[in-house]
Design an enzyme around this catalytic site. Structure first.
Site, short mmCIF file in Angstrom:
data_model
loop_
_atom_site.label_atom_id
_atom_site.label_comp_id
_atom_site.label_asym_id
_atom_site.label_seq_id
_atom_site.Cartn_x
_atom_site.Cartn_y
_atom_site.Cartn_z
N GLY A 1 -2.46 -47.26 89.73
CA GLY A 1 -3.50 -47.36 88.72
C GLY A 1 -4.62 -48.28 89.19
O GLY A 1 -4.76 -48.57 90.38
N GLY B 1 2.71 -48.63 91.82
CA GLY B 1 1.70 -48.22 90.85
C GLY B 1 0.34 -48.02 91.48
O GLY B 1 -0.20 -48.93 92.11
N ASP C 1 -1.64 -53.82 82.84
CA ASP C 1 -1.01 -53.74 81.53
C ASP C 1 0.39 -54.34 81.51
O ASP C 1 0.93 -54.63 80.44
CB ASP C 1 -0.91 -52.27 81.08
N GLU D 1 -12.19 -43.33 69.38
CA GLU D 1 -12.83 -42.34 70.25
C GLU D 1 -12.28 -40.94 70.01
O GLU D 1 -13.04 -39.96 69.99
CB GLU D 1 -12.64 -42.77 71.71
N ALA E 1 -9.31 -51.98 81.53
CA ALA E 1 -9.63 -51.68 82.92
C ALA E 1 -10.23 -52.89 83.66
O ALA E 1 -9.84 -53.16 84.80
CB ALA E 1 -10.57 -50.48 82.99
#
Length: 434
Positions: free
Chosen positions: A11, A9, A298, A169, A314
């Site tokens: 991320g 990953g 996550d 948002e 984050a």
């Protein structure tokens, strides 16, 4: 022989773990991701709403880590993890490890109705963001050429399912874009009459914020024309609308922001998981009986600090990634492990132009100053100077002109001569010997 750390990953968690191991003596790192780029997901909704281009919030993983000679980057997908033999099977082969970091992130949860994804895409990848952008912009184009009022109304109605930060948002951005950006560009329709409906199953939106701040956000959304339907559980989604029990909203564009579940790789490989598929981790982010395997971001269920799982944000992923990298380095130098401690820097959500809410401990504020704070924080966490520079320019231009620079409808089909190609394929097939 060098210690091999394998990271699945690229991320925020995986990338920061890799950076923490960069140029560490006696350590080689391999980071594998399905994509070749690192994506800053907190700004992904801006791509979906035509405020930014994908390249503004993404950068090649190879480029980000090119300064570390001990890090190797591969593009691929993990198929299975064999904890007993310390290896991972990828679509390109098998890699062995001394330490393993699993940071595969999360996907959207449709609560047992995966078929709804076709009609209500979520927002986790660049491909999903550009598809949402295509659907939203195409809906206005379709409405412009329709004369029948009810059909036109369907295309000018947008339903967002989920009242968390992403849903808020998205709803605010559509309301703002329809009233300030698109209103000047269409002749037969009035985009200011667009209906934006935010559907939330709970009693209020933004449940992770205080009731006062959530109420402020709701009022700001209503000023942008957004209707908020709380205590409304979605029971069906199809191509023509969204149902909540006996209620039905006719819409051509539904978007999903109602829940997430961790990547399947933890559950499918027999690791201990919670109800959302997150791997249950020890205080040092390792998994039980396998101290050389860490899970972050996550995908991790960490309850040792607050008795509740940390949110999939984050800041959590960033701090966990850095902690794991430092833990490996310290352990190899003979130092004992410590427990991960998350430092909560607060939370924030933006509703639109000059509208946002911020909570930092007991300190809460909203409005223009909160919006500026939101801008500064997100620019700071963007990867690379180039991305920060162009995002600042794009936001400044949009603020002064009310324009959005990435309003491109990009179709999925790339072939120019699809019909001719299909006919040639049929003809060729017919001529093949049997």
């Amino acid at each position: 022989m060098a210690t091999h750390v394998l990271i699945i990953g690229g991320g925020i968690a995986g990338l920061n773990a890799a950076k923490s191991l960069g140029d560490a003596a006696g350590i080689t790192v391999t980071i594998v991701d399905r994509q070749n780029h690192h994506l800053f997901q907190p700004l992904l909704y801006q791509v979906a709403m035509a405020g930014l281009s994908p390249a503004d919030i993404a950068a090649p993983i190879r480029s980000i880590l090119s300064g570390f000679s001990n890090i190797h980057v591969l593009q691929g997908e993990a198929r299975s993890i064999k904890l007993d033999c310390a290896c991972v099977e990828f679509d390109f082969g098998v890699l062995h490890y001394d330490y393993l970091v699993i940071a595969c992130g999360a996907t959207h949860s449709y609560f047992g109705h995966a078929e709804w994804e076709e009609f209500a895409p979520g927002l986790k990848t660049v491909a999903q963001a550009t598809e949402i952008r295509r659907r939203v912009l195409a809906a206005f184009e379709q409405a412009e050429r329709i004369e029948e009022p009810d059909e036109q109304k369907k295309y000018l109605t947008f339903v967002i399912v989920g009242g968390g930060p992403t849903g808020v948002e998205l709803a605010g951005a559509i309301g703002e874009m329809s009233r300030y950006t698109l209103a000047r560009d269409f002749r037969r329709i009035n985009p200011r009459l667009t209906r934006v409906i935010l559907v939330e199953a709970g009693p209020r939106i933004l449940p992770m914020f205080s009731e006062e701040q959530a109420g402020r956000a709701a009022r700001d959304l209503e000023k942008l024309g957004v209707q908020i339907w709380t205590s409304s559980i979605v029971t069906n989604v199809d191509a023509n609308g969204v149902e909540m029990g006996d209620e039905r909203i006719q819409t051509a564009t539904a978007l999903w922001a109602a829940g997430t579940e961790a990547s399947e790789i933890g559950r499918s490989n027999g690791m201990p998981v919670d109800g959302r598929g997150r791997v249950i981790v020890e205080p040092d982010l390792s998994i039980a009986d396998h101290s050389n395997v860490f899970v972050a971001g996550d995908q991790a269920c960490f309850t040792h600090q607050t008795d509740r799982p940390l949110q999939g944000t984050a800041p959590v992923a960033l701090q966990q990634g850095r902690f794991i990298g430092k833990t490996i380095v310290q352990e190899l130098s003979g130092k004992p492990r410590t427990q991960f401690q998350f430092f909560d820097k607060g939370q924030m959500a933006t509703i639109g132009r000059s509208r946002a809410i911020v909570e930092i401990g007991r300190f809460k504020f909203a409005g223009w100053f909160a919006w500026v704070t939101w801008l500064i924080v997100h620019i700071y966490y963007l990867t690379g100077f180039k991305n920060r520079f162009f995002v600042v320019l794009q936001w400044a231009w949009s603020y002064m002109t009310f324009r959005r620079g990435a309003r491109l409808i990009v179709e999925k089909e790339w072939r120019m001569n699809q019909l001719e190609s299909e006919e040639m394929l049929v003809d060729t097939t017919d001529d093949m010997p049997r």
